[in-house]
Write a protein that holds these residues in place. Structure first.
Motif, short mmCIF file in Angstrom:
data_model
loop_
_atom_site.label_atom_id
_atom_site.label_comp_id
_atom_site.label_asym_id
_atom_site.label_seq_id
_atom_site.Cartn_x
_atom_site.Cartn_y
_atom_site.Cartn_z
N VAL A 192 38.84 30.40 40.92
CA VAL A 192 38.50 30.51 39.50
C VAL A 192 37.79 31.84 39.26
O VAL A 192 37.08 32.35 40.13
N GLU A 193 38.01 32.41 38.09
CA GLU A 193 37.32 33.64 37.70
C GLU A 193 36.17 33.30 36.76
O GLU A 193 36.36 32.55 35.79
N ILE A 194 35.00 33.87 37.02
CA ILE A 194 33.85 33.64 36.15
C ILE A 194 33.12 34.97 35.90
O ILE A 194 33.26 35.91 36.68
N GLU A 195 32.38 35.01 34.79
CA GLU A 195 31.53 36.17 34.51
C GLU A 195 30.15 35.79 35.04
O GLU A 195 29.37 35.12 34.37
N ILE A 196 29.86 36.22 36.26
CA ILE A 196 28.73 35.66 36.99
C ILE A 196 27.37 36.13 36.49
O ILE A 196 26.37 35.42 36.62
N SER A 197 27.31 37.30 35.85
CA SER A 197 26.02 37.77 35.35
C SER A 197 25.50 36.84 34.25
O SER A 197 24.29 36.64 34.11
N HIS A 198 26.41 36.27 33.49
CA HIS A 198 26.01 35.30 32.45
C HIS A 198 25.36 34.07 33.09
O HIS A 198 24.33 33.58 32.61
N VAL A 337 25.78 40.37 44.15
CA VAL A 337 27.13 39.79 44.20
C VAL A 337 28.18 40.89 44.16
O VAL A 337 29.22 40.82 44.83
N PHE A 338 27.92 41.94 43.37
CA PHE A 338 28.84 43.08 43.35
C PHE A 338 29.00 43.67 44.76
O PHE A 338 30.12 43.93 45.22
N LEU A 339 27.87 43.85 45.45
CA LEU A 339 27.93 44.43 46.80
C LEU A 339 28.49 43.46 47.82
O LEU A 339 29.16 43.88 48.78
N LEU A 340 28.26 42.16 47.65
CA LEU A 340 28.92 41.17 48.51
C LEU A 340 30.43 41.25 48.35
O LEU A 340 31.18 41.12 49.32
N SER A 341 30.86 41.47 47.10
CA SER A 341 32.30 41.51 46.82
C SER A 341 32.97 42.76 47.36
O SER A 341 34.13 42.72 47.78
N THR A 342 32.25 43.87 47.36
CA THR A 342 32.84 45.13 47.82
C THR A 342 32.60 45.39 49.30
O THR A 342 33.13 46.37 49.85
N HIS A 343 31.81 44.53 49.94
CA HIS A 343 31.55 44.65 51.38
C HIS A 343 31.73 43.28 52.02
O HIS A 343 30.77 42.59 52.36
N GLN A 344 32.99 42.89 52.14
CA GLN A 344 33.32 41.54 52.63
C GLN A 344 32.77 41.29 54.03
O GLN A 344 32.44 40.15 54.37
N ALA A 477 21.88 32.12 49.20
CA ALA A 477 22.19 31.19 50.29
C ALA A 477 23.04 30.02 49.79
O ALA A 477 24.03 29.63 50.43
N MET A 478 22.68 29.46 48.63
CA MET A 478 23.43 28.31 48.10
C MET A 478 24.85 28.70 47.70
O MET A 478 25.78 27.90 47.82
N ILE A 479 25.03 29.93 47.24
CA ILE A 479 26.37 30.40 46.90
C ILE A 479 27.20 30.64 48.16
O ILE A 479 28.36 30.22 48.26
N LEU A 480 26.60 31.31 49.15
CA LEU A 480 27.32 31.62 50.38
C LEU A 480 27.70 30.37 51.16
O LEU A 480 28.71 30.37 51.89
N GLN A 481 26.93 29.29 51.04
CA GLN A 481 27.25 28.03 51.72
C GLN A 481 28.55 27.42 51.22
O GLN A 481 29.21 26.68 51.95
N ARG A 482 28.92 27.73 49.98
CA ARG A 482 30.01 26.99 49.33
C ARG A 482 31.21 27.83 48.91
O ARG A 482 32.32 27.31 48.78
N PHE A 483 30.99 29.12 48.64
CA PHE A 483 32.05 29.92 48.01
C PHE A 483 32.23 31.27 48.71
O PHE A 483 31.29 31.81 49.29
N SER A 484 33.45 31.80 48.59
CA SER A 484 33.67 33.21 48.89
C SER A 484 33.83 33.93 47.55
O SER A 484 34.28 33.34 46.57
N ILE A 485 33.44 35.20 47.53
CA ILE A 485 33.39 35.95 46.27
C ILE A 485 34.13 37.27 46.44
O ILE A 485 33.98 37.96 47.44
N PRO A 508 32.64 40.22 36.22
CA PRO A 508 33.63 39.18 36.47
C PRO A 508 34.02 39.14 37.95
O PRO A 508 34.33 40.18 38.54
N VAL A 509 33.95 37.96 38.54
CA VAL A 509 34.29 37.80 39.96
C VAL A 509 35.23 36.61 40.13
O VAL A 509 35.34 35.76 39.25
#
Length: 514
Positions: A192-198, A337-344, A477-485, A508-509
């Motif tokens: 799913v795509e979401i606007e995560i900053s919101h 999250v931006f840096l997590l996304s660009t540095h898998q 931590a809670m995001i990384l436990q459940r999702f890839s971004i 948007p991620v």
């Protein structure tokens, strides 16, 4: 009689004209000559408005620029005037904000001299009344004994025991967001795509509402929305309402001012109602263990003769912590999250660490201290994308700073990104994302112990920095436990300055189920 009146009017006009010429023409040019004689140059002073018109023009010229997602050098598009002037005049130069000289400090030793001072030589620079309205006249802006008194009251809110409980508060607030994302993923076949900053903005508001207002957090969210709208108007007025820079004209009932006054009144009324409700429902023990309750205790009957804070001060502190504590943390998470996304590769490293230390359990304060890689990742995010762009002080008297004679009330500006990307301090890879540079801690990350400025430095460093770090660690931590971004193809890498560093078109991620 008429003749006498005319004489007085003419005399008053002459005095006013002389004062205006001295303040807006002679004095700035005399100070510019003084700085030039010491080898400090800068853009030429322009009558009345200084360099504000040029600043506005440079911002307009760079408004449409877009960077590659792997580029972290955004200085030419965010506050481009500082980048231009630094290229022309060096890392220390003088520009003009209206008729006031602004000394740009690109030298970390000069910055250290200002921010490590404990004598009151370099007080805060609040810009003007509008800026104070937007941020609140709380601990961020107050000085001297007043600041010490407020800090004494508020310190217990950030005690070790309170911070241990913060991890629980954050996880409780994040839980519904995680469930919502999981439901969307189930409907979207695992993507799913979401606007995560919101989402981060909403969670940040929720967390700070619980910490500051406790059981009154729902009503407080209305005040937060109004305060954010007020902030946007204030930032817009800096470059679009030039009358706001002219003494005597900045308080005219313009459309912008009328809207600001309306929002300020709205925030005040909401806070008054929350406080009245709390006062009327006090239990036998206290007014509550949230920040509002702690402050109200100082006005209790036991302190009636010598209260540590009055009601107006309590409201100003509520505004300050609501804005400072909510917006900076939500932006830190957005850029993380931006840096997590660009540095898998780093996303995988952090996920492995989180799963190793806490599995699928909600991270506790004890576990958070073990997340070394997560901590380094957050610090490197703050180095490259510090939410607060600029911090300022002013000269409290005529003094010498870094070997330069500076006149009283000169604005002393530190652009944090300039210090954070100085190759003499951080190495030739200063613009590269390398969290391991913090492996041995903040003090040893660069060649100077004061090179990391994300929370300011010295005796007035941010009181809420541990609060921010705990909240960021729990949420990541809670995001990384459940999702890839990963970044959405819709994302446009164009940071912008609105007092804080924000993504121009959101973040948007694409979320995927692990």
């Amino acid at each position: 009689m008429v003749g006498v009146a005319v004489v007085w009017m003419v005399a008053a006009a002459v005095v006013a004209s002389s004062w205006a010429l001295w303040r807006f023409a002679w004095r700035p040019r005399a100070m510019a000559r003084m700085f030039r004689a010491q080898g400090v140059r800068g853009p030429e002073y322009r009558f009345l408005l200084g360099n504000i018109v040029e600043m506005k023009r440079l911002m307009a010229e760079t408004a449409g620029l877009v960077l590659d997602a792997g580029c972290h050098d955004y200085g030419a598009m965010v506050q481009p005037y500082y980048r231009k002037w630094m290229g022309l005049y060096g890392r220390t130069f003088v520009s003009w904000f209206g008729e006031k000289p602004e000394l740009f400090m690109g030298d970390v030793n000069m910055v250290k001299q200002v921010y490590s001072d404990r004598t009151g030589l370099f007080p805060k620079n609040p810009w003007n009344d509008n800026f104070t309205r937007g941020l609140g006249k709380g601990m961020v802006l107050i000085e001297g004994e007043e600041w010490k008194r407020h800090r004494k009251v508020i310190n217990p809110v950030f005690s070790l025991d309170k911070l241990k409980m913060l991890a629980v508060t954050v996880s409780d607030c994040v839980g519904p967001m995680v469930l919502d994302w999981e439901a969307k993923l189930e409907k979207g076949n695992g993507q799913v795509e979401i606007e995560i900053s919101h989402h981060f903005n909403e969670i940040g508001t929720d967390v700070i509402s619980h910490v500051v207002f406790g059981r009154s957090h729902r009503e407080a969210k209305e005040a937060c929305l109004a305060q954010k709208n007020l902030q946007s108007l204030i930032f817009s007025s800096v470059f679009n309402d030039l009358l706001s820079h002219i003494p005597g004209l900045r308080n005219l009932p313009t459309k912008n001012n009328l809207e600001m006054w309306k929002l300020e009144k709205e925030v005040r009324n909401i806070l008054i109602n929350i406080i009245k409700s709390r006062l009327s429902t006090k239990d036998s023990a206290s007014y509550g263990d949230d920040m509002l309750g702690v402050m109200l205790e100082t006005c209790a009957p036991d302190h009636a003769r010598h209260p540590l804070m009055n009601m107006d001060e309590i409201m100003e502190e509520c505004k300050t912590f609501y804005i400072a504590g909510h917006e900076t943390t939500s932006l830190l998470l957005t850029w993380a999250v931006f840096l997590l996304s660009t540095h898998q590769e780093w996303q995988e490293k952090l996920r492995e660490e989180v799963q190793r230390e806490c599995g699928k359990e909600i991270p506790t304060s004890h576990v958070l201290s073990k997340l070394k890689l997560v901590n380094m990742f957050i610090l490197e995010t703050l180095r490259l994308y510090a939410p607060v762009m600029v911090i300022q002080r002013k000269a409290g008297s005529d003094l010498e700073l870094g070997g330069i004679r500076v006149t009283k009330d000169t604005i002393l500006t530190t652009q944090i990104n300039t210090i954070h990307t100085d190759k003499d301090l951080w190495g030739d890879d200063a613009y590269e994302f390398k969290p391991m540079r913090f492996e041995n801690g903040v003090v040893r990350a660069a060649k100077h112990p004061n090179a990391f400025m994300a929370f300011s430095t010295g005796p007035r460093a941010c009181i809420g920095q541990n609060f921010t770090m705990i909240q960021a660690k729990v949420m990541l931590a809670m995001i990384l436990q459940r999702f890839s971004i990963s970044l959405s193809p819709k994302y446009v890498h164009a940071p912008k300055d609105v007092f804080t560093l924000q993504p121009r078109s959101g973040m948007p991620v694409v979320l995927k189920t692990l």
